[in-house]
Design a protein around this motif. Structure first.
Motif, PDB file in Angstrom:
ATOM      1  N   SER A   1      48.231  40.817  30.255  1.00 37.60           N
ATOM      2  CA  SER A   1      47.424  41.959  30.678  1.00 37.60           C
ATOM      3  C   SER A   1      46.098  41.469  31.242  1.00 37.60           C
ATOM      4  CB  SER A   1      47.160  42.892  29.487  1.00 37.60           C
ATOM      5  OG  SER A   1      46.225  43.899  29.839  1.00 37.60           O
ATOM      6  N   ASP A   2      45.631  42.143  32.298  1.00 39.77           N
ATOM      7  CA  ASP A   2      44.300  41.846  32.829  1.00 39.77           C
ATOM      8  C   ASP A   2      43.287  42.871  32.330  1.00 39.77           C
ATOM      9  OD1 ASP A   2      44.882  44.120  34.249  1.00 39.77           O
ATOM     10  OD2 ASP A   2      44.812  43.190  36.229  1.00 39.77           O
ATOM     11  N   GLY A   3      43.708  43.682  31.364  1.00 38.53           N
ATOM     12  CA  GLY A   3      42.853  44.728  30.823  1.00 38.53           C
ATOM     13  C   GLY A   3      43.076  46.068  31.473  1.00 38.53           C
ATOM     14  N   GLU A   4      43.746  46.077  32.618  1.00 37.88           N
ATOM     15  CA  GLU A   4      44.050  47.322  33.319  1.00 37.88           C
ATOM     16  C   GLU A   4      45.540  47.476  33.591  1.00 37.88           C
ATOM     17  OE1 GLU A   4      41.698  47.551  36.820  1.00 37.88           O
ATOM     18  OE2 GLU A   4      39.810  47.819  35.726  1.00 37.88           O
ATOM     19  N   LYS A   5      46.187  46.377  33.949  1.00 40.89           N
ATOM     20  CA  LYS A   5      47.621  46.401  34.248  1.00 40.89           C
ATOM     21  C   LYS A   5      48.355  45.483  33.275  1.00 40.89           C
ATOM     22  CE  LYS A   5      46.605  45.408  38.564  1.00 40.89           C
ATOM     23  NZ  LYS A   5      45.201  45.842  38.633  1.00 40.89           N
ATOM     24  N   LEU A   6      49.531  45.926  32.860  1.00 34.90           N
ATOM     25  CA  LEU A   6      50.346  45.162  31.905  1.00 34.90           C
ATOM     26  C   LEU A   6      51.592  44.649  32.603  1.00 34.90           C
ATOM     27  CD1 LEU A   6      50.993  44.263  28.971  1.00 34.90           C
ATOM     28  CD2 LEU A   6      52.207  46.447  28.712  1.00 34.90           C
ATOM     29  N   TYR A   7      51.794  43.329  32.551  1.00 37.33           N
ATOM     30  CA  TYR A   7      52.966  42.690  33.138  1.00 37.33           C
ATOM     31  C   TYR A   7      53.855  42.176  32.000  1.00 37.33           C
ATOM     32  CZ  TYR A   7      49.864  42.651  37.202  1.00 37.33           C
ATOM     33  OH  TYR A   7      49.000  43.012  38.211  1.00 37.33           O
ATOM     34  N   ILE A   8      55.123  42.546  32.027  1.00 43.25           N
ATOM     35  CA  ILE A   8      56.071  42.132  30.991  1.00 43.25           C
ATOM     36  C   ILE A   8      57.107  41.221  31.630  1.00 43.25           C
ATOM     37  CG2 ILE A   8      57.659  42.921  29.186  1.00 43.25           C
ATOM     38  CD1 ILE A   8      56.354  45.713  29.498  1.00 43.25           C
ATOM     39  N   LYS A   9      57.356  40.072  31.008  1.00 45.78           N
ATOM     40  CA  LYS A   9      58.346  39.150  31.576  1.00 45.78           C
ATOM     41  C   LYS A   9      59.696  39.842  31.663  1.00 45.78           C
ATOM     42  CE  LYS A   9      59.573  35.269  29.471  1.00 45.78           C
ATOM     43  NZ  LYS A   9      59.507  33.846  29.014  1.00 45.78           N
ATOM     44  N   THR A  10      60.278  39.814  32.844  1.00 42.87           N
ATOM     45  CA  THR A  10      61.525  40.537  33.074  1.00 42.87           C
ATOM     46  C   THR A  10      62.640  40.054  32.159  1.00 42.87           C
ATOM     47  OG1 THR A  10      60.815  40.667  35.382  1.00 42.87           O
ATOM     48  CG2 THR A  10      63.055  41.357  34.896  1.00 42.87           C
ATOM     49  N   LYS A  11      62.703  38.763  31.924  1.00 38.46           N
ATOM     50  CA  LYS A  11      63.731  38.226  31.032  1.00 38.46           C
ATOM     51  C   LYS A  11      63.496  38.684  29.586  1.00 38.46           C
ATOM     52  CE  LYS A  11      66.327  34.019  29.992  1.00 38.46           C
ATOM     53  NZ  LYS A  11      66.485  34.349  28.559  1.00 38.46           N
ATOM     54  N   SER A  12      62.245  38.864  29.204  1.00 39.19           N
ATOM     55  CA  SER A  12      61.948  39.375  27.866  1.00 39.19           C
ATOM     56  C   SER A  12      62.513  40.776  27.679  1.00 39.19           C
ATOM     57  CB  SER A  12      60.434  39.392  27.632  1.00 39.19           C
ATOM     58  OG  SER A  12      59.889  38.095  27.659  1.00 39.19           O
ATOM     59  N   ILE A  13      62.423  41.569  28.722  1.00 38.81           N
ATOM     60  CA  ILE A  13      62.999  42.925  28.667  1.00 38.81           C
ATOM     61  C   ILE A  13      64.511  42.825  28.508  1.00 38.81           C
ATOM     62  CG2 ILE A  13      63.318  45.084  29.928  1.00 38.81           C
ATOM     63  CD1 ILE A  13      60.697  44.426  31.426  1.00 38.81           C
TER      64      ILE A  13
ATOM     65  N   LYS B   1      44.520  44.987  25.694  1.00 48.30           N
ATOM     66  CA  LYS B   1      43.341  44.279  26.164  1.00 48.30           C
ATOM     67  C   LYS B   1      43.758  43.041  26.954  1.00 48.30           C
ATOM     68  CE  LYS B   1      40.354  45.863  22.424  1.00 48.30           C
ATOM     69  NZ  LYS B   1      39.481  45.469  21.283  1.00 48.30           N
ATOM     70  N   SER B   2      42.857  42.559  27.767  1.00 48.00           N
ATOM     71  CA  SER B   2      43.127  41.375  28.578  1.00 48.00           C
ATOM     72  C   SER B   2      43.551  40.212  27.692  1.00 48.00           C
ATOM     73  CB  SER B   2      41.869  41.011  29.365  1.00 48.00           C
ATOM     74  OG  SER B   2      42.081  39.838  30.120  1.00 48.00           O
TER      75      SER B   2
ATOM     76  N   ASN C   1      43.912  33.849  26.126  1.00 48.98           N
ATOM     77  CA  ASN C   1      43.499  34.526  27.353  1.00 48.98           C
ATOM     78  C   ASN C   1      43.169  33.488  28.414  1.00 48.98           C
ATOM     79  OD1 ASN C   1      42.872  36.508  29.150  1.00 48.98           O
ATOM     80  ND2 ASN C   1      41.201  37.415  27.961  1.00 48.98           N
ATOM     81  N   SER C   2      43.317  33.868  29.671  1.00 49.57           N
ATOM     82  CA  SER C   2      42.986  32.982  30.779  1.00 49.57           C
ATOM     83  C   SER C   2      42.982  33.798  32.057  1.00 49.57           C
ATOM     84  CB  SER C   2      44.008  31.843  30.885  1.00 49.57           C
ATOM     85  OG  SER C   2      43.674  30.977  31.957  1.00 49.57           O
ATOM     86  N   ASP C   3      42.198  33.372  33.033  1.00 53.63           N
ATOM     87  CA  ASP C   3      42.209  34.050  34.328  1.00 53.63           C
ATOM     88  C   ASP C   3      43.547  33.818  35.011  1.00 53.63           C
ATOM     89  OD1 ASP C   3      39.607  34.910  34.006  1.00 53.63           O
ATOM     90  OD2 ASP C   3      38.753  33.160  35.022  1.00 53.63           O
ATOM     91  N   PHE C   4      44.056  34.844  35.672  1.00 55.34           N
ATOM     92  CA  PHE C   4      45.325  34.703  36.387  1.00 55.34           C
ATOM     93  C   PHE C   4      45.347  35.638  37.585  1.00 55.34           C
ATOM     94  CE2 PHE C   4      46.125  38.320  33.657  1.00 55.34           C
ATOM     95  CZ  PHE C   4      46.969  39.143  34.406  1.00 55.34           C
ATOM     96  N   LYS C   5      46.312  35.404  38.439  1.00 57.79           N
ATOM     97  CA  LYS C   5      46.502  36.234  39.624  1.00 57.79           C
ATOM     98  C   LYS C   5      47.947  36.701  39.676  1.00 57.79           C
ATOM     99  CE  LYS C   5      45.953  36.241  44.679  1.00 57.79           C
ATOM    100  NZ  LYS C   5      45.571  35.429  45.866  1.00 57.79           N
ATOM    101  N   ALA C   6      48.156  37.968  40.018  1.00 60.98           N
ATOM    102  CA  ALA C   6      49.510  38.533  40.135  1.00 60.98           C
ATOM    103  C   ALA C   6      49.851  38.732  41.600  1.00 60.98           C
ATOM    104  CB  ALA C   6      49.587  39.861  39.384  1.00 60.98           C
TER     105      ALA C   6
END
Length: 207
Positions: free
Chosen positions: A75-87, A26-27, A44-49
Motif C-alpha cells: 500500500s502507498d497509503g491511498e491505493k492497495l495492491y494485492i499480489k495476484t498469485k496470493s489471491i 497504511k503505507s 515499508n519502502s518507496d515504490f512505483k506502480a
C-alpha cells in the motif's frame, strides 16, 4: 477495439480506488496473509506502480528499479495492491487461473471497508489459458475478513452465499437466486456499491 472499450469501462468503475481512505491500509509492505488480514505492515519502502497495458495488473518496483515480488500486498497509503498469485492461492472456490509473470504482478483493490475488500480480475478457463485463444471475462472478487478467503463471484450461487453471510436483506431486494447462472459484472457492481455505501461511513466510501 471491443477489448479497449471494455478496459475503459473497467477503469471508469475502478476510478474509485484513487480516493481510497488512508485509514484502512497504511503505507507499507504486508508480507503474508496474517499481516494483510490484521492490516499491519512489518516494513515499508518507496515504490512505483506501473500499469501493464491491456490487463488489469500492475508491476511494482522499488526506487532502485528492482521488481517487487514477494509481499502479499503493498500500500502507498491511498491505493492497495494485492499480489495476484496470493489471491489465486487463497480462493474459496476453484474458478480462476492466473497467467502472470513469475507471480510478480499485482491487482488493485477497488473498494475497502472494515470487513470486506472488493476487486476485479480477468478469469481464464484452464483450457483457454493453455492455448491462449479467448477473451477473458471480468469477474468480481471479494475478500472477507471473517473467512480470510477470496471468493470469485462468478455464479448466482456464489453471490447468494456471500450476501447470506453479509447482507441477507439484499438477496430479496435484488432477487438473487441460488443458481448456477453467471453473474453479470454490471449487475454485481450495483450490489457491491450498495453494500459499501450501506456499511461504510461517508468519509470512507470511495467517490
Amino acid at each position: 477495439m471491443i477489448k479497449k472499450i471494455i478496459l475503459i469501462l473497467m477503469v471508469f468503475f475502478n476510478s474509485e480506488i484513487y480516493s481510497q481512505n488512508k485509514s484502512y491500509f497504511k503505507s507499507g509492505f504486508y508480507k503474508d496473509l496474517i499481516e494483510f488480514d490484521l492490516r499491519t505492515s512489518s516494513s515499508n519502502s518507496d515504490f512505483k506502480a506501473n500499469k501493464i497495458k491491456t490487463t488489469l495488473h500492475y508491476r511494482l518496483k522499488y526506487k532502485s528499479g528492482k521488481r517487487i515480488k514477494s509481499p502479499f500486498a503493498v500500500s502507498d497509503g491511498e491505493k492497495l495492491y494485492i499480489k495476484t498469485k496470493s489471491i489465486s492461492d487463497n480462493l474459496s472456490n476453484d474458478y480462476w487461473i492466473i497467467l502472470s509473470d513469475e507471480g510478480s504482478v499485482y491487482s488493485i483493490a477497488s473498494k475497502i471497508n472494515d470487513k470486506l475488500i472488493y476487486l476485479e480480475e480477468e478469469e481464464l478457463g484452464k483450457t483457454i489459458a493453455f492455448i491462449g485463444i479467448a477473451t477473458a471475462k471480468t469477474r468480481g472478487i471479494i475478500y472477507e475478513h471473517e473467512t480470510k478467503k477470496f471468493t470469485v463471484l462468478k455464479k448466482n450461487s456464489d453471490l447468494f452465499d456471500f450476501l447470506n453471510r453479509n447482507s441477507p436483506e439484499l438477496i430479496r431486494q435484488y432477487c438473487i437466486e441460488n443458481s448456477n447462472d453467471k453473474v453479470k459484472i454490471e449487475f454485481l457492481r450495483k450490489i457491491i456499491s450498495h453494500i459499501f455505501n450501506q456499511t461504510t461511513s461517508p468519509s470512507k466510501v470511495f467517490e
